[in-house]
Design a protein around this motif. Sequence first.
Motif, PDB file in Angstrom:
ATOM      1  N   MET A   1       0.846  -1.165   0.000  1.00 39.23           N
ATOM      2  CA  MET A   1       0.000   0.000   0.000  1.00 39.23           C
ATOM      3  C   MET A   1       0.898   1.236   0.000  1.00 39.23           C
ATOM      4  O   MET A   1       1.866   1.305   0.742  1.00 39.23           O
ATOM      5  N   ARG A   2       0.556   2.180  -0.836  1.00 33.42           N
ATOM      6  CA  ARG A   2       1.309   3.427  -0.931  1.00 33.42           C
ATOM      7  C   ARG A   2       0.556   4.503  -0.162  1.00 33.42           C
ATOM      8  O   ARG A   2      -0.637   4.731  -0.413  1.00 33.42           O
ATOM      9  N   VAL A   3       1.231   5.146   0.776  1.00 32.40           N
ATOM     10  CA  VAL A   3       0.619   6.187   1.594  1.00 32.40           C
ATOM     11  C   VAL A   3       1.313   7.509   1.294  1.00 32.40           C
ATOM     12  O   VAL A   3       2.548   7.590   1.307  1.00 32.40           O
ATOM     13  N   ARG A  54      -8.137  14.571   6.264  1.00 30.67           N
ATOM     14  CA  ARG A  54      -8.974  14.083   5.165  1.00 30.67           C
ATOM     15  C   ARG A  54      -8.198  13.000   4.433  1.00 30.67           C
ATOM     16  O   ARG A  54      -6.966  12.953   4.480  1.00 30.67           O
ATOM     17  N   ALA A  55      -8.935  12.143   3.718  1.00 34.72           N
ATOM     18  CA  ALA A  55      -8.286  11.028   3.027  1.00 34.72           C
ATOM     19  C   ALA A  55      -8.866  10.839   1.637  1.00 34.72           C
ATOM     20  O   ALA A  55     -10.015  11.206   1.365  1.00 34.72           O
ATOM     21  N   ALA A  56      -8.051  10.233   0.798  1.00 35.02           N
ATOM     22  CA  ALA A  56      -8.492   9.795  -0.529  1.00 35.02           C
ATOM     23  C   ALA A  56      -7.873   8.420  -0.759  1.00 35.02           C
ATOM     24  O   ALA A  56      -6.706   8.194  -0.443  1.00 35.02           O
ATOM     25  N   VAL A  57      -8.688   7.515  -1.272  1.00 36.21           N
ATOM     26  CA  VAL A  57      -8.202   6.182  -1.629  1.00 36.21           C
ATOM     27  C   VAL A  57      -8.283   6.079  -3.146  1.00 36.21           C
ATOM     28  O   VAL A  57      -9.356   6.290  -3.731  1.00 36.21           O
ATOM     29  N   ASN A  58      -7.150   5.805  -3.751  1.00 32.90           N
ATOM     30  CA  ASN A  58      -7.059   5.718  -5.213  1.00 32.90           C
ATOM     31  C   ASN A  58      -7.638   6.975  -5.867  1.00 32.90           C
ATOM     32  O   ASN A  58      -8.399   6.903  -6.826  1.00 32.90           O
ATOM     33  N   GLN A  59      -7.286   8.126  -5.278  1.00 32.32           N
ATOM     34  CA  GLN A  59      -7.627   9.461  -5.771  1.00 32.32           C
ATOM     35  C   GLN A  59      -9.111   9.787  -5.701  1.00 32.32           C
ATOM     36  O   GLN A  59      -9.595  10.666  -6.396  1.00 32.32           O
ATOM     37  N   GLU A  60      -9.857   9.101  -4.806  1.00 30.23           N
ATOM     38  CA  GLU A  60     -11.269   9.386  -4.561  1.00 30.23           C
ATOM     39  C   GLU A  60     -11.418   9.775  -3.098  1.00 30.23           C
ATOM     40  O   GLU A  60     -11.052   9.003  -2.206  1.00 30.23           O
ATOM     41  N   PHE A  61     -11.958  10.975  -2.847  1.00 29.12           N
ATOM     42  CA  PHE A  61     -12.183  11.392  -1.466  1.00 29.12           C
ATOM     43  C   PHE A  61     -13.055  10.374  -0.756  1.00 29.12           C
ATOM     44  O   PHE A  61     -13.982   9.818  -1.357  1.00 29.12           O
ATOM     45  N   CYS A  62     -12.777  10.149   0.528  1.00 29.83           N
ATOM     46  CA  CYS A  62     -13.543   9.142   1.259  1.00 29.83           C
ATOM     47  C   CYS A  62     -13.517   9.429   2.752  1.00 29.83           C
ATOM     48  O   CYS A  62     -12.733  10.249   3.232  1.00 29.83           O
ATOM     49  N   GLY A  63     -14.357   8.726   3.480  1.00 29.13           N
ATOM     50  CA  GLY A  63     -14.430   8.849   4.926  1.00 29.13           C
ATOM     51  C   GLY A  63     -13.642   7.749   5.613  1.00 29.13           C
ATOM     52  O   GLY A  63     -13.081   6.857   4.962  1.00 29.13           O
ATOM     53  N   PRO A  64     -13.630   7.775   6.948  1.00 30.06           N
ATOM     54  CA  PRO A  64     -12.834   6.810   7.711  1.00 30.06           C
ATOM     55  C   PRO A  64     -13.318   5.372   7.601  1.00 30.06           C
ATOM     56  O   PRO A  64     -12.565   4.445   7.878  1.00 30.06           O
ATOM     57  N   ASP A  65     -14.547   5.173   7.160  1.00 32.30           N
ATOM     58  CA  ASP A  65     -15.066   3.807   7.040  1.00 32.30           C
ATOM     59  C   ASP A  65     -14.852   3.204   5.654  1.00 32.30           C
ATOM     60  O   ASP A  65     -15.251   2.069   5.383  1.00 32.30           O
ATOM     61  N   HIS A  66     -14.173   3.937   4.780  1.00 31.17           N
ATOM     62  CA  HIS A  66     -13.917   3.434   3.422  1.00 31.17           C
ATOM     63  C   HIS A  66     -12.899   2.295   3.486  1.00 31.17           C
ATOM     64  O   HIS A  66     -11.881   2.388   4.152  1.00 31.17           O
ATOM     65  N   PRO A  67     -13.159   1.197   2.792  1.00 31.64           N
ATOM     66  CA  PRO A  67     -12.224   0.060   2.829  1.00 31.64           C
ATOM     67  C   PRO A  67     -10.881   0.366   2.171  1.00 31.64           C
ATOM     68  O   PRO A  67     -10.807   1.165   1.242  1.00 31.64           O
ATOM     69  N   PRO A  70      -4.400  -4.091   0.111  1.00 26.26           N
ATOM     70  CA  PRO A  70      -3.060  -4.033  -0.478  1.00 26.26           C
ATOM     71  C   PRO A  70      -3.133  -3.513  -1.915  1.00 26.26           C
ATOM     72  O   PRO A  70      -4.056  -3.832  -2.659  1.00 26.26           O
ATOM     73  N   GLY A  71      -2.166  -2.689  -2.266  1.00 24.25           N
ATOM     74  CA  GLY A  71      -2.120  -2.134  -3.618  1.00 24.25           C
ATOM     75  C   GLY A  71      -2.805  -0.786  -3.747  1.00 24.25           C
ATOM     76  O   GLY A  71      -2.631  -0.104  -4.752  1.00 24.25           O
ATOM     77  N   ASP A  72      -3.591  -0.384  -2.737  1.00 24.83           N
ATOM     78  CA  ASP A  72      -4.251   0.921  -2.793  1.00 24.83           C
ATOM     79  C   ASP A  72      -3.246   2.048  -2.597  1.00 24.83           C
ATOM     80  O   ASP A  72      -2.197   1.864  -1.983  1.00 24.83           O
ATOM     81  N   GLU A  73      -3.604   3.210  -3.112  1.00 27.90           N
ATOM     82  CA  GLU A  73      -2.887   4.443  -2.822  1.00 27.90           C
ATOM     83  C   GLU A  73      -3.786   5.254  -1.891  1.00 27.90           C
ATOM     84  O   GLU A  73      -4.940   5.539  -2.237  1.00 27.90           O
TER      85      GLU A  73
END
Length: 83
Positions: A1-3, A54-67, A70-73
Amino acid sequence: MRVLYFAWLRQRAGTGEESVSPPPEVRDVGALMRWLAARSPGHASAFADPAQVRAAVNQEFCGPDHPVKPGDEVAFFPPVTGG
């Protein structure tokens, strides 16, 4: 996972980017933040107030409950205000 870390989160964590392999029980953004906070005093400082992150998973804004998996950015950044 890339952070990725931006703005003051980068300064506090002491890095702009890192590759991590969280344990299987880290299944969402909130759990990832808690796991990262335990990695170092700088990370703990970066995630001391989760409401200010704030967070984004794979360049999509999301909340703390977003899954996460491995492999996600996953990017962390402060709240942004418009003007």
